[in-house]
Design an enzyme around this catalytic site. Sequence first.
Site, PDB file in Angstrom:
ATOM      1  N   ASP A  22       1.320  -1.592   0.374  1.00 29.89           N
ATOM      2  CA  ASP A  22      -0.439  -0.279   0.365  1.00 29.89           C
ATOM      3  C   ASP A  22       0.836   1.471  -0.356  1.00 29.89           C
ATOM      4  O   ASP A  22       2.049   1.108   0.511  1.00 29.89           O
ATOM      5  CB  ASP A  22      -0.684  -0.324   1.386  1.00 29.89           C
ATOM      6  CG  ASP A  22      -1.499   0.588   1.856  1.00 29.89           C
ATOM      7  OD1 ASP A  22      -2.763   2.224   0.443  1.00 29.89           O
ATOM      8  OD2 ASP A  22      -1.339   1.906   2.313  1.00 29.89           O
ATOM      9  N   TYR A  52      -0.665   5.163   0.459  1.00 30.55           N
ATOM     10  CA  TYR A  52      -0.651   6.206   1.465  1.00 30.55           C
ATOM     11  C   TYR A  52      -0.806   5.136   3.573  1.00 30.55           C
ATOM     12  O   TYR A  52      -1.336   4.548   3.629  1.00 30.55           O
ATOM     13  CB  TYR A  52      -1.796   6.834   1.370  1.00 30.55           C
ATOM     14  CG  TYR A  52      -1.692   7.493  -0.361  1.00 30.55           C
ATOM     15  CD1 TYR A  52      -0.639   8.890  -0.198  1.00 30.55           C
ATOM     16  CD2 TYR A  52      -2.288   6.860  -1.385  1.00 30.55           C
ATOM     17  CE1 TYR A  52      -0.751   9.092  -1.285  1.00 30.55           C
ATOM     18  CE2 TYR A  52      -2.249   7.344  -2.290  1.00 30.55           C
ATOM     19  CZ  TYR A  52      -1.232   8.579  -2.497  1.00 30.55           C
ATOM     20  OH  TYR A  52      -1.064   9.416  -3.848  1.00 30.55           O
ATOM     21  N   ARG A  72      -7.751  13.228   6.876  1.00 30.93           N
ATOM     22  CA  ARG A  72      -7.568  11.853   6.243  1.00 30.93           C
ATOM     23  C   ARG A  72      -8.526  10.693   6.362  1.00 30.93           C
ATOM     24  O   ARG A  72      -8.891  10.315   6.017  1.00 30.93           O
ATOM     25  CB  ARG A  72      -6.119  11.609   6.972  1.00 30.93           C
ATOM     26  CG  ARG A  72      -5.933   9.431   7.004  1.00 30.93           C
ATOM     27  CD  ARG A  72      -5.124   9.400   5.745  1.00 30.93           C
ATOM     28  NE  ARG A  72      -4.978   8.084   5.875  1.00 30.93           N
ATOM     29  CZ  ARG A  72      -4.785   6.890   4.518  1.00 30.93           C
ATOM     30  NH1 ARG A  72      -4.920   7.413   4.167  1.00 30.93           N
ATOM     31  NH2 ARG A  72      -4.390   6.074   4.579  1.00 30.93           N
ATOM     32  N   ASN A 101      -5.217   3.207  -3.619  1.00 27.76           N
ATOM     33  CA  ASN A 101      -6.192   4.453  -3.752  1.00 27.76           C
ATOM     34  C   ASN A 101      -5.955   4.848  -4.764  1.00 27.76           C
ATOM     35  O   ASN A 101      -6.784   5.644  -5.769  1.00 27.76           O
ATOM     36  CB  ASN A 101      -6.821   4.636  -2.379  1.00 27.76           C
ATOM     37  CG  ASN A 101      -7.651   3.414  -2.228  1.00 27.76           C
ATOM     38  OD1 ASN A 101      -8.130   2.002  -2.522  1.00 27.76           O
ATOM     39  ND2 ASN A 101      -8.203   3.829  -1.056  1.00 27.76           N
TER      40      ASN A 101
END
Lengths: 220, 220
Positions: free
Chosen positions: A3, A5, A34, A112
């Site tokens: 991933d 972030y 966030r 994402n």
Amino acid sequence: MFDAYGTLFDVHSVIALCEQLWPGKGAALSQLWRAKQLEYTWQRSLMRRYEDFARVTEAGLLYACLALRLPLDEERRRSLMSAYLRLSPFPEVREVLATFKASKLKLAILSNGSPAMLRPLVAAAGLGGLIRTIISVDARKIYKPAPAVYRLAVERLRAPKTSIGFVSSNCWDACGAKSFGFRTFWINRTGAPVDELGATPDHVIGSLAELPALIRRPLS
Amino acid sequence: MFDAYGTLFDVHSVIALCEQLWPGKGAALSQLWRAKQLEYTWQRSLMRRYEDFARVTEAGLLYACLALRLPLDEERRRSLMSAYLRLSPFPEVREVLATFKASKLKLAILSNGSPAMLRPLVAAAGLGGLIRTIISVDARKIYKPAPAVYRLAVERLRAPKTSIGFVSSNCWDACGAKSFGFRTFWINRTGAPVDELGATPDHVIGSLAELPALIRRPLS
């Protein structure tokens, strides 16, 4: 497969700029920004109203500034969005990736983030030579932890899912990947409890620095 | 048609019991419990690992107690879960529902809650005579704001979606219902910004008490 972030890159490295713009509010803004960014990814995915991660990130910023009553003019908006393209990698990232690359493991990012956000991010951190395969959920127009996202990675990597190890600091992402069928590593930097989502990460470690001892050779 | 949790019933009415069990921690526990409960509904829906709302609510409680380091024994767990079946309705609810009932509007609840949670909740608040139609997402095994949930309501009510007014204090729920095609009323009790989800509630009001002035006759 990593991933991006929160895992390779510290989303809260924007605190310094937030703090400079609104002294005393940096941490609160970064946290709410966030939190809303993630909520919007889940809600929009369920609503079937996908917008790319740059749009969702900006929407989270707008919401957070309104909620905290911080005036966001065009210049501040631009400088904060641009800071998201230069997030700091966590301190151990470069060395760990270099170790894996030297051991001939194929490295990839599954994020994402849209390609337009991820490419400058990886480049700005000088990691482009270490990790070349960048897979974005944008190709499926739905966000993690939808199985379609993890399936995309299997297709792109052309590898059986049991041979893919997935690393995330977002517990729900590690749970989603585990539920899909990857071997999963949750980077629990804050000592948080495991999320109760019916699928549990295979490994829980404190930072990426613990990974090489767990993966000494290609997973296959 | 009304959302239940946060809209008709105050989820934070559990604070008193939380506070009694762990003095000084009641509000923090209630906030985190609710936040994780909602996150789990979104994440499990995306993961396609639906569990009913009682299970998800209990999972949120377990997580929140672990995160806040509050020891949750069997007796406390049971008493908190049981408190969720006796949440207080907001003060204006009874009178507003009675007004609508008198004007021959058909009233319904559309909630994430399972039937086994909603029936005792409505009964304990003495609202059973006012609102008889209770629609639970459990029939579709997915949570709000998935369109399938709002479509379920259309099927159950046997009414065109444009004739259904949907009321929620959860902005993302109102946005999801608007995106589906309902006329929507967001109860914004806290002065929060509108969520940035690409669909905006038709009406924003401070409490249910403002509803009757907006709906003087059946919407059709």
